[in-house]
Design an enzyme around this catalytic site. Structure first.
Site, PDB file in Angstrom:
ATOM      1  N   ASP A  67       0.829  -1.206   0.000  1.00  0.00           N
ATOM      2  CA  ASP A  67       0.000   0.000   0.000  1.00  0.00           C
ATOM      3  C   ASP A  67       0.862   1.254   0.000  1.00  0.00           C
ATOM      4  OD1 ASP A  67      -2.777  -0.592  -0.176  1.00  0.00           O
ATOM      5  OD2 ASP A  67      -2.706  -1.477   1.810  1.00  0.00           O
ATOM      6  N   TYR A 105      -2.930  -0.603   8.904  1.00  0.00           N
ATOM      7  CA  TYR A 105      -2.157  -1.722   9.443  1.00  0.00           C
ATOM      8  C   TYR A 105      -1.366  -1.288  10.675  1.00  0.00           C
ATOM      9  CZ  TYR A 105      -3.492  -3.799   5.033  1.00  0.00           C
ATOM     10  OH  TYR A 105      -4.225  -4.269   3.974  1.00  0.00           O
TER      11      TYR A 105
END
Length: 320
Positions: A67, A105
């Protein structure tokens, strides 16, 4: 020499209605990780074995890296080759949401892990040869590839490479564990499905403008790239999942999603794997509706921010 006037973007005059439809879909789906009560998963987390925790930590480290690549390099490279002003606006939205995904995350890590463990996760991520191989392979295309090659690489990343990591939280959701962690993953999945479909659509517009020889050359390049990425992903999957015995199931899931990536690009599937071949527990994790939490702000008076709508299977297959 006359200067060319700077053009204001006009959403009332559209060259491509798909730009507006995608913008509306993405803004309707807007979310932030701070709205998910991750601490409610701590009891589930403590029930996992050390090996199971290790897999969770490492797959989320890997997803953070990918990402980061999309938010820092991927979308900026695609914006160099836009067809419309509205397309750039859509890519701006995608770029921001990839940053939200990457940050999510860290929110998971800060809830489940100690500072020492978090440092170890990022050290492993930033040094893992298989993660670095795919990140550098994709980024080299972003920096040096042709416009359609960049789009194909982005779709492979969004619709294929993420899924070796997505398998784990979906597996635990299918076993009624880590539901709030999985809530974030399902929101990310919903975003990625739109990203991959939209960029695949833009790829197809350009591909259809090529002559037959150019199409053949690009198609061969894409399948060669996919083979190369899959070979690396096999090694990465075994490294991660052999310790818990899931590797073959994960590879089936990967092949299924590789086919979906090819379909986003208007190409024929490569692998024989279908949804019926994927571990039904994982498919159940995808299809389970979201928990419809009442999400409260983490600051101020804790006012209600709104519910995440229950998701259907079709939410993961965004079509125009």
């Amino acid at each position: 020499m006359d200067k060319q006037n700077y053009q204001a973007i006009n959403w009332n005059v559209l060259e491509d209605q798909i730009d507006k439809a995608t913008w509306e879909k993405l803004t309707e789906q807007f979310w932030l990780d701070t709205r998910i009560p991750l601490s409610n998963d701590l009891s589930d987390w403590r029930s996992l074995t050390d090996k199971e925790k290790d897999v969770v930590d490492k797959v989320f480290g890997g997803l953070t890296l990918l990402d980061t690549l999309q938010s820092q390099d991927g979308m900026s490279s695609l914006k160099k080759d836009i067809r419309t002003q509205q397309e750039e606006a859509v890519l701006n939205n995608i770029e921001f949401m990839e940053s939200v995904h990457a940050k999510s995350y860290s929110s998971i890590f800060s809830t489940l892990n100690t500072p020492k463990e978090i440092s170890e996760i990022f050290d492993w991520t930033n040094q893992n040869e298989f993660l670095q191989y795919k990140a550098q392979k994709i980024n080299d295309i972003y920096q040096n590839g042709q416009p359609l090659q960049k789009k194909a690489a982005s779709v492979f990343l969004e619709t294929f490479l993420f899924y070796s990591g997505f398998y784990t939280p979906l597996y635990w959701l299918g076993h009624n564990k880590l539901a709030n962690v999985a809530e974030i993953i399902k929101l990310i999945l919903r975003d990625e499905s739109v990203h991959g479909t939209y960029i695949g659509y833009k790829f197809q517009l350009g591909f259809n403008e090529l002559n037959e020889d150019q199409q053949g050359e690009l198609t061969g390049w894409m399948y060669d790239l996919l083979y190369d990425l899959y070979e690396n992903e096999e090694k990465y999957t075994h490294q991660l999942y052999d310790q818990v015995g899931w590797a073959e199931d994960v590879l089936t899931f990967l092949r299924y999603n590789a086919n979906k990536a090819l379909m986003n690009l208007g190409m024929d599937p490569l692998f024989p794997d279908t949804a019926e071949d994927v571990n039904p527990v994982v498919m159940n994790g995808i299809s389970t509706s979201t928990s419809n939490h009442d999400f409260f702000s983490q600051v101020g008076n804790g006012y209600l921010l709104g519910n995440v709508e229950a998701m259907k299977d079709s939410d993961y297959d965004f079509k125009f």
